[in-house]
Design an enzyme around this catalytic site. Structure first.
Site, PDB file in Angstrom:
ATOM      1  N   LEU A   1       0.677  -1.455   0.019  1.00 51.34           N
ATOM      2  CA  LEU A   1      -0.022  -0.028  -0.075  1.00 51.34           C
ATOM      3  C   LEU A   1       0.747   1.092  -0.111  1.00 51.34           C
ATOM      4  O   LEU A   1       1.938   1.486   0.912  1.00 51.34           O
ATOM      5  CB  LEU A   1      -1.077  -0.082   1.089  1.00 51.34           C
ATOM      6  CG  LEU A   1      -1.938  -1.346   1.372  1.00 51.34           C
ATOM      7  CD1 LEU A   1      -2.660  -1.293   2.602  1.00 51.34           C
ATOM      8  CD2 LEU A   1      -2.924  -1.405  -0.027  1.00 51.34           C
ATOM      9  N   HIS A   2       0.414   2.196  -0.778  1.00 45.09           N
ATOM     10  CA  HIS A   2       0.940   3.701  -0.673  1.00 45.09           C
ATOM     11  C   HIS A   2      -0.018   4.631  -0.799  1.00 45.09           C
ATOM     12  O   HIS A   2      -1.307   4.418  -0.478  1.00 45.09           O
ATOM     13  CB  HIS A   2       1.772   3.698  -2.162  1.00 45.09           C
ATOM     14  CG  HIS A   2       0.972   3.502  -3.456  1.00 45.09           C
ATOM     15  ND1 HIS A   2      -0.136   3.883  -3.829  1.00 45.09           N
ATOM     16  CD2 HIS A   2       1.105   2.327  -4.397  1.00 45.09           C
ATOM     17  CE1 HIS A   2      -0.375   3.677  -5.000  1.00 45.09           C
ATOM     18  NE2 HIS A   2       0.069   2.487  -5.268  1.00 45.09           N
ATOM     19  N   GLU A   3       0.341   5.891  -0.852  1.00 46.47           N
ATOM     20  CA  GLU A   3      -0.673   7.022  -0.604  1.00 46.47           C
ATOM     21  C   GLU A   3      -1.711   7.205  -1.683  1.00 46.47           C
ATOM     22  O   GLU A   3      -2.944   7.571  -1.279  1.00 46.47           O
ATOM     23  CB  GLU A   3       0.100   8.215  -0.591  1.00 46.47           C
ATOM     24  CG  GLU A   3       1.002   8.629   0.437  1.00 46.47           C
ATOM     25  CD  GLU A   3      -0.033   9.042   1.897  1.00 46.47           C
ATOM     26  OE1 GLU A   3      -0.783   9.604   1.719  1.00 46.47           O
ATOM     27  OE2 GLU A   3       0.434   8.739   2.958  1.00 46.47           O
ATOM     28  N   GLY A   4      -1.690   6.363  -2.783  1.00 45.70           N
ATOM     29  CA  GLY A   4      -2.656   6.456  -3.725  1.00 45.70           C
ATOM     30  C   GLY A   4      -3.660   5.525  -3.102  1.00 45.70           C
ATOM     31  O   GLY A   4      -4.955   5.627  -3.114  1.00 45.70           O
ATOM     32  N   HIS A   5      -3.209   4.369  -2.522  1.00 47.58           N
ATOM     33  CA  HIS A   5      -4.530   3.445  -1.737  1.00 47.58           C
ATOM     34  C   HIS A   5      -5.115   4.076  -0.658  1.00 47.58           C
ATOM     35  O   HIS A   5      -6.189   4.042  -0.549  1.00 47.58           O
ATOM     36  CB  HIS A   5      -3.661   2.186  -1.329  1.00 47.58           C
ATOM     37  CG  HIS A   5      -3.138   1.427  -2.534  1.00 47.58           C
ATOM     38  ND1 HIS A   5      -1.628   0.978  -2.596  1.00 47.58           N
ATOM     39  CD2 HIS A   5      -3.736   0.462  -3.500  1.00 47.58           C
ATOM     40  CE1 HIS A   5      -1.434   0.206  -3.611  1.00 47.58           C
ATOM     41  NE2 HIS A   5      -2.715   0.109  -4.267  1.00 47.58           N
TER      42      HIS A   5
ATOM     43  N   SER B   1       2.730   3.774  -7.439  1.00 49.48           N
ATOM     44  CA  SER B   1       2.528   2.555  -7.947  1.00 49.48           C
ATOM     45  C   SER B   1       3.024   1.565  -7.190  1.00 49.48           C
ATOM     46  O   SER B   1       4.428   1.890  -6.802  1.00 49.48           O
ATOM     47  CB  SER B   1       2.668   2.485  -9.688  1.00 49.48           C
ATOM     48  OG  SER B   1       2.667   0.968  -9.889  1.00 49.48           O
TER      49      SER B   1
ATOM     50  N   GLY C   1      -8.938   4.045  -8.400  1.00 48.02           N
ATOM     51  CA  GLY C   1      -8.087   5.106  -8.858  1.00 48.02           C
ATOM     52  C   GLY C   1      -8.381   5.382 -10.224  1.00 48.02           C
ATOM     53  O   GLY C   1      -8.085   4.227 -10.980  1.00 48.02           O
TER      54      GLY C   1
ATOM     55  N   ASP D   1      -5.600   3.787 -13.002  1.00 44.54           N
ATOM     56  CA  ASP D   1      -5.954   2.841 -13.827  1.00 44.54           C
ATOM     57  C   ASP D   1      -7.193   3.097 -14.546  1.00 44.54           C
ATOM     58  O   ASP D   1      -8.321   2.542 -14.290  1.00 44.54           O
ATOM     59  CB  ASP D   1      -6.239   1.412 -13.111  1.00 44.54           C
ATOM     60  CG  ASP D   1      -4.907   1.144 -12.472  1.00 44.54           C
ATOM     61  OD1 ASP D   1      -3.906   0.411 -12.865  1.00 44.54           O
ATOM     62  OD2 ASP D   1      -4.724   1.438 -11.017  1.00 44.54           O
TER      63      ASP D   1
HETATM   64  P1  AMP Z   1      -3.831  -1.948  -7.025  1.00 47.44           P
HETATM   65  O1  AMP Z   1      -3.204  -2.383  -5.680  1.00 47.44           O
HETATM   66  O2  AMP Z   1      -2.403  -1.578  -7.897  1.00 47.44           O
HETATM   67  O3  AMP Z   1      -4.524  -2.881  -7.761  1.00 47.44           O
HETATM   68  O4  AMP Z   1      -4.644  -0.703  -6.920  1.00 47.44           O
HETATM   69  C1  AMP Z   1      -5.786  -0.837  -6.252  1.00 47.44           C
HETATM   70  C2  AMP Z   1      -6.507   0.636  -6.530  1.00 47.44           C
HETATM   71  O5  AMP Z   1      -5.751   1.644  -5.854  1.00 47.44           O
HETATM   72  C3  AMP Z   1      -6.924   0.615  -7.769  1.00 47.44           C
HETATM   73  O6  AMP Z   1      -8.396   1.161  -7.668  1.00 47.44           O
HETATM   74  C4  AMP Z   1      -5.959   1.578  -8.424  1.00 47.44           C
HETATM   75  O7  AMP Z   1      -6.334   2.369  -9.354  1.00 47.44           O
HETATM   76  C5  AMP Z   1      -5.835   2.583  -7.176  1.00 47.44           C
HETATM   77  N1  AMP Z   1      -4.729   3.237  -7.184  1.00 47.44           N
HETATM   78  C6  AMP Z   1      -3.196   2.813  -7.484  1.00 47.44           C
HETATM   79  N2  AMP Z   1      -2.338   3.803  -7.601  1.00 47.44           N
HETATM   80  C7  AMP Z   1      -3.038   4.923  -7.304  1.00 47.44           C
HETATM   81  C8  AMP Z   1      -2.545   6.215  -7.433  1.00 47.44           C
HETATM   82  N3  AMP Z   1      -1.265   6.572  -7.726  1.00 47.44           N
HETATM   83  N4  AMP Z   1      -3.599   6.955  -6.928  1.00 47.44           N
HETATM   84  C9  AMP Z   1      -4.810   6.816  -6.792  1.00 47.44           C
HETATM   85  N5  AMP Z   1      -5.128   5.550  -6.790  1.00 47.44           N
HETATM   86  C10 AMP Z   1      -4.382   4.667  -7.112  1.00 47.44           C
END
Ligand code: AMP
Length: 280
Positions: free
Chosen positions: A33-37, A185, A147, A150
């Site tokens: 997990l990062h700030e996007g999540h 990411s 997010g 994607d």
């Molecule tokens: P993932 O773990 O990469 O499958 O992402 C899980 C959710 O987090 C998905 O809805 C992604 O679109 C969202 N997400 C990933 N990276 C970002 C980001 N940089 N900013 C916002 N949402 C993100």
């Protein structure tokens, strides 16, 4: 925070919350997990009574030779982050739980799932739609948070949810970026220092396109040339696709009149990254 690993436990817990009239917000992730999540979790926390996060590195959305085996994982760190965000339920199912032996059901979304990412990664969106449909059925959320990072995935999931008459509101939130513009990411952890620097050119290229559109340039061919030039200045970037499409249909545009999304996918060394900007 409740940490659950079985579908039965997840279902029981979600049902008990729904029975008490609580709204459920759901954030599906593949972890690391990062700030996007976290931005998705915070929005869910604001607008729902109960927040459920799932962590599942979904094997069916990876193609042969892709990075499934080396996808970064950090269950302990992820748990701590979820705890700190006040998450109510963390669902971490195993692959055997999500895909039991003899399983033969999948959810193909026709058309829009076959272009762009779908063309580069055959079967990817079938895997995504299949796992998200299952997770929605298990968790039964009122709202689910995704997010814009994607972009095509959000369109596929909206189509899937509408097409299957799922009673869930899909909420799409802006891309969270590093200081130099690189979209956060989990895959950024693959990048060496020189690759990490080069990776910022993806957003520079998208910003170049956005700036030109705002200054009145409408011809997609001219915009793509200018964006490509930004990427080509950087050694070691191999463009997979660079497209300007309609945000609903994902059909390629020749002339930008109002709404458009600029999309890029590129390889930097062994790492494949995607990014986009939405022009409204
Ligand atoms: P993932 O773990 O990469 O499958 O992402 C899980 C959710 O987090 C998905 O809805 C992604 O679109 C969202 N997400 C990933 N990276 C970002 C980001 N940089 N900013 C916002 N949402 C993100």
């Amino acid at each position: 925070m409740n940490v659950v690993t079985t579908i039965a436990d997840m279902r029981t817990l979600a049902e008990s919350h729904r029975k008490k009239g609580r709204t459920i917000g759901f954030v599906p992730t593949m972890g690391f997990l990062h700030e996007g999540h976290l931005s998705l979790m915070r929005e869910a926390r604001k607008s729902c009574d109960i927040v459920v996060v799932s962590i599942f590195v979904n094997p069916t959305q990876f193609g042969p030779g892709e990075d499934f085996d080396r996808y970064p994982r950090d269950e302990k760190g992820d748990r701590e982050k979820c705890e700190a965000e006040g998450i109510d339920v963390l669902f971490i199912p195993s692959a055997a739980e999500m895909y039991p032996p003899g399983d033969s059901v999948s959810v193909p979304v026709e058309g829009i799932a076959d272009i762009l990412e779908g063309a580069s990664r055959p079967g990817h969106f079938r895997g995504v739609a299949t796992v998200v449909a299952r997770l929605f059925t298990i968790v039964g959320p009122h709202k689910a948070f995704f997010g814009q990072k994607d972009f095509q995935q959000t369109v596929v999931i909206e189509r899937m949810a509408t097409g299957l008459n799922m009673d869930v509101k899909i909420v799409v939130l802006p891309t969270v970026r590093e200081q130099d513009g690189l979209a956060m990411s989990s895959r950024n952890s693959y990048l060496r220092a020189d690759e990490r620097r080069a990776a910022a050119s993806l957003y520079r290229a998208l910003s170049e396109g956005e700036g030109l559109i705002r200054s009145g340039v409408g011809a997609a061919s001219k915009l793509k040339r200018a964006m490509r030039a930004v990427l080509e200045k950087e050694a070691g970037i191999e463009i997979d696709y660079l497209e300007i499409v309609d945000p609903e249909s994902l059909v390629s545009l020749r002339e930008i009149e109002h709404r458009a999304v600029l999309l890029v996918a590129a390889r930097i060394g062994r790492t494949r990254l995607i990014d986009n900007v939405l022009i409204l």
